[in-house]
Write an enzyme that holds these catalytic residues in place. Structure first.
Site, mmCIF file in Angstrom:
data_model
loop_
_atom_site.group_PDB
_atom_site.id
_atom_site.type_symbol
_atom_site.label_atom_id
_atom_site.label_comp_id
_atom_site.label_asym_id
_atom_site.label_seq_id
_atom_site.Cartn_x
_atom_site.Cartn_y
_atom_site.Cartn_z
ATOM 1 N N TYR A 1 44.019 42.438 25.230
ATOM 2 C CA TYR A 1 45.786 42.176 25.033
ATOM 3 C C TYR A 1 45.819 41.602 24.145
ATOM 4 O O TYR A 1 44.403 41.440 22.993
ATOM 5 C CB TYR A 1 45.231 40.687 26.302
ATOM 6 N N GLY B 1 47.342 47.087 35.389
ATOM 7 C CA GLY B 1 46.423 47.158 36.498
ATOM 8 C C GLY B 1 47.089 47.354 37.728
ATOM 9 O O GLY B 1 45.895 47.665 38.721
ATOM 10 N N ASP B 2 47.890 47.007 38.117
ATOM 11 C CA ASP B 2 48.407 47.274 39.183
ATOM 12 C C ASP B 2 48.884 48.405 39.974
ATOM 13 O O ASP B 2 48.066 49.084 41.202
ATOM 14 C CB ASP B 2 49.754 46.914 39.485
ATOM 15 N N ASN C 1 52.056 45.704 32.665
ATOM 16 C CA ASN C 1 50.790 45.784 32.231
ATOM 17 C C ASN C 1 50.616 47.335 33.173
ATOM 18 O O ASN C 1 51.355 47.721 33.653
ATOM 19 C CB ASN C 1 49.798 44.877 32.053
ATOM 20 N N ARG D 1 39.703 45.054 30.158
ATOM 21 C CA ARG D 1 40.551 43.930 30.804
ATOM 22 C C ARG D 1 40.809 43.738 31.932
ATOM 23 O O ARG D 1 40.542 45.060 32.476
ATOM 24 C CB ARG D 1 41.714 43.690 29.724
ATOM 25 N N GLY D 2 41.918 42.591 32.265
ATOM 26 C CA GLY D 2 42.583 42.884 33.568
ATOM 27 C C GLY D 2 41.186 43.645 34.675
ATOM 28 O O GLY D 2 40.777 42.668 34.746
ATOM 29 N N GLU D 3 41.551 44.208 35.623
ATOM 30 C CA GLU D 3 41.459 45.113 36.471
ATOM 31 C C GLU D 3 40.505 46.490 37.158
ATOM 32 O O GLU D 3 39.251 46.211 36.376
ATOM 33 C CB GLU D 3 41.650 44.459 38.281
ATOM 34 N N ASP D 4 40.986 46.914 36.260
ATOM 35 C CA ASP D 4 40.906 48.316 36.949
ATOM 36 C C ASP D 4 39.456 48.806 35.173
ATOM 37 O O ASP D 4 38.697 49.113 35.623
ATOM 38 C CB ASP D 4 42.085 49.404 36.794
ATOM 39 N N SER D 5 39.995 48.528 34.349
ATOM 40 C CA SER D 5 39.474 49.063 33.481
ATOM 41 C C SER D 5 37.966 48.061 33.179
ATOM 42 O O SER D 5 36.435 48.264 32.749
ATOM 43 C CB SER D 5 40.065 48.860 31.902
HETATM 44 O O1 TRH Z 1 46.637 46.888 32.255
HETATM 45 P P1 TRH Z 1 45.372 45.486 32.630
HETATM 46 O O2 TRH Z 1 45.888 44.952 31.703
HETATM 47 O O3 TRH Z 1 46.661 44.504 34.314
HETATM 48 C C1 TRH Z 1 46.234 44.280 34.674
HETATM 49 C C2 TRH Z 1 48.397 43.660 35.250
HETATM 50 O O4 TRH Z 1 47.889 42.549 34.375
HETATM 51 C C3 TRH Z 1 47.616 43.411 36.265
HETATM 52 O O5 TRH Z 1 49.337 42.895 36.894
HETATM 53 C C4 TRH Z 1 46.717 41.787 36.605
HETATM 54 O O6 TRH Z 1 46.965 41.568 37.639
HETATM 55 C C5 TRH Z 1 45.538 42.950 36.404
HETATM 56 O O7 TRH Z 1 45.536 43.498 35.132
HETATM 57 C C6 TRH Z 1 44.418 42.084 36.591
HETATM 58 O O8 TRH Z 1 44.592 46.072 33.124
HETATM 59 P P2 TRH Z 1 43.767 47.145 33.971
HETATM 60 O O9 TRH Z 1 43.314 46.387 34.953
HETATM 61 O O10 TRH Z 1 42.373 47.550 33.442
HETATM 62 O O11 TRH Z 1 44.402 48.485 33.860
HETATM 63 C C7 TRH Z 1 44.734 49.106 32.641
HETATM 64 C C8 TRH Z 1 45.165 50.528 33.350
HETATM 65 O O12 TRH Z 1 45.199 51.620 32.388
HETATM 66 C C9 TRH Z 1 42.918 51.221 34.415
HETATM 67 O O13 TRH Z 1 43.406 52.263 35.410
HETATM 68 C C10 TRH Z 1 43.123 52.220 33.095
HETATM 69 C C11 TRH Z 1 44.115 52.459 32.897
HETATM 70 N N1 TRH Z 1 44.274 53.750 31.732
HETATM 71 C C12 TRH Z 1 45.115 54.498 30.913
HETATM 72 O O14 TRH Z 1 44.506 55.309 31.987
HETATM 73 N N2 TRH Z 1 44.617 55.511 29.875
HETATM 74 C C13 TRH Z 1 43.794 55.247 28.962
HETATM 75 O O15 TRH Z 1 44.500 55.242 27.822
HETATM 76 C C14 TRH Z 1 43.439 52.859 28.780
HETATM 77 C C15 TRH Z 1 43.356 52.424 27.740
HETATM 78 C C16 TRH Z 1 43.895 52.982 30.232
#
Ligand code: TRH
Length: 409
Positions: free
Chosen positions: A226, A43-44, A41, A304-308
């Site tokens: 997800y 997030g990392d 995905n 979801r995940g961490e950053d969002s």
């Molecule tokens: O993508 P994620 O599910 O990320 C993760 C990974 O699975 C990782 O391995 C896991 O350890 C971690 O979660 C907890 O969800 P997250 O963390 O929200 O990351 C998504 C990124 O995508 C975030 O930085 C926002 C970005 N994004 C965009 O840049 N543009 C977009 O249109 C969207 C919807 C998101």
């Protein structure tokens, strides 16, 4: 930052490491190497890219970001050239990292070394760290958790088994005593500007959906998740809702369920579909900065995940978290720990409804939209108060920079 000019020479790491003056860190620009292995995905790399930019732009650090998957990175940062071994983007020097052995074009040890999410540093790099006249500050940036125990482990040193080096654990968190979560200095102002400008809002809707903002009585929901078995039931409840629902869905892992529900071949931008009270728009996945306005434009955000998950909290809107699922349901206590922070001050009925809804979205039960929606005003008020509480923990990049500097003295 001085860009590397020579190929790495793993036979003489000592000389190269020693050539990097540690004293420079105390009084001039701090050099930082940040290593990121993309597990899956976004997030990392999402967290690492945000942190790298912030350390460079807000703290003036010379940041070198090692990333093993430039294709995942490019989704968030379209300016990146996936064919290049090295490049500078937004003031950050990016190395395509062929982990675990490769240590960059030049073996040069930074003042601050961050391994993200326990990725393994190149052995030759660690050996050179040990040889450095003044030891670098070595941090293991952990995944975010809202659990209480992390405050006890935050910044604890862990001695290396073979070298005279100690690594400190840096734990992002939602409570006092943790590393906090990332928040750029400009974020609140950017959000306030968007929220106070009908023109900015209208322009965003035009760009994202090809049309104007919806009428005020509509509930606008962003959906970043997800694959999720609960989505079919929820879509049906939105279709049957007494008031209009406008759903904004960035292209991704949940898009297939939308396509099935609406009977279209794919739910990709610029597809728009309607059933009953529900109107849904597929949105193109945007550059990372483009994600925040989607949260600001919505009344409720599924993240979801961490950053969002973190961005939703800074948006100050109600949100529903699809936590990253782990083996043996190890993620469920983490979900409850986050809920405990977030819903702490809610009255009993909205709190119970929120917990039921979050649990259902994470595989425990069936989401009840009518019950949840009845409490949206309470959740909105709580989201704004929670944003202020969370800000008290401080920004992760600032917390990390402060700790690193205290160690470099
Ligand atoms: O993508 P994620 O599910 O990320 C993760 C990974 O699975 C990782 O391995 C896991 O350890 C971690 O979660 C907890 O969800 P997250 O963390 O929200 O990351 C998504 C990124 O995508 C975030 O930085 C926002 C970005 N994004 C965009 O840049 N543009 C977009 O249109 C969207 C919807 C998101």
């Amino acid at each position: 930052m001085t860009e590397p000019t020579a190929a790495p020479d793993s036979t003489d790491s000592t000389a190269i490491a020693a050539a990097s003056p540690a004293s420079a860190a105390a009084d001039s620009t701090i050099a930082c190497d940040l290593f990121c292995a993309v597990i899956d995905n976004f997030g990392d790399i999402g967290v690492c890219w945000r942190l790298a930019r912030q350390l460079a732009s807000e703290h003036g650090w010379q940041v070198r970001l090692f990333v093993d998957d430039l294709h995942a990175f490019r989704k968030l940062c379209p300016a990146l050239d996936t064919a290049r071994a090295t490049q500078t983007v937004e003031g950050v020097f990016v190395e395509h990292w062929h982990e675990p052995a490769h240590a960059g074009e030049t073996l040069r040890i930074a003042d601050v070394v961050i391994e993200a999410f326990a990725c393994e540093l190149p052995p030759v790099y660690v050996a050179a760290m040990a040889e450095r006249a003044s030891k670098p500050v070595w941090l293991n940036l952990e995944y975010l958790s809202a659990e209480d125990w992390i405050a006890d482990f935050h910044l604890r040193p862990s001695p290396h088994p073979r070298y005279a080096l100690a690594k400190h654990f840096f734990f992002p968190g939602l409570g006092p005593g943790t590393g906090g979560v990332i928040k750029e200095r400009t974020l609140d102002a950017a959000r306030a500007e968007f929220e106070s400008s009908p023109e900015a809002r209208a322009a965003w809707w035009q760009r994202a959906t090809g049309g104007p903002p919806p009428a005020a009585e509509a509930t606008v929901i962003s959906l970043f998740a997800y694959e999720n078995p609960a989505i079919d039931g929820l879509l049906a409840q939105w279709r049957d809702s007494a008031t209009p629902i406008v759903l904004l869905v960035p292209e991704g892992r949940i898009s297939g369920a939308l396509a099935r529900f609406f009977g279209v071949p794919a739910f990709t931008a610029p597809v728009r579909a309607e059933r009953g009270s529900l109107r849904a728009h597929a949105l193109a996945f945007t550059e990372q900065r483009g994600y925040d306005p989607l949260l600001w434009a919505s009344d409720l955000n599924f993240v979801r995940g961490e950053d969002s998950f973190v961005r939703a909290q800074w948006a100050g809107k109600p949100f529903v978290w699809h936590i990253y699922p782990q083996a043996d349901e190890a993620h469920l206590p983490k979900l409850d720990a986050a809920l405990a922070h977030y819903d702490r001050t809610l009255p009993e009925a909205p709190r119970a409804a929120l917990e039921r809804f979050w649990h259902a979205w994470n595989g425990r039960g069936t989401p009840d939209w009518t019950e949840f929606a009845a409490h949206l005003p309470a959740y909105t008020a709580r989201a704004q108060a929670w944003r202020d509480e969370l800000a008290q923990v401080g920004d992760l990049a600032a917390n990390l920079a402060e700790f690193a500097k205290s160690q470099l003295k």
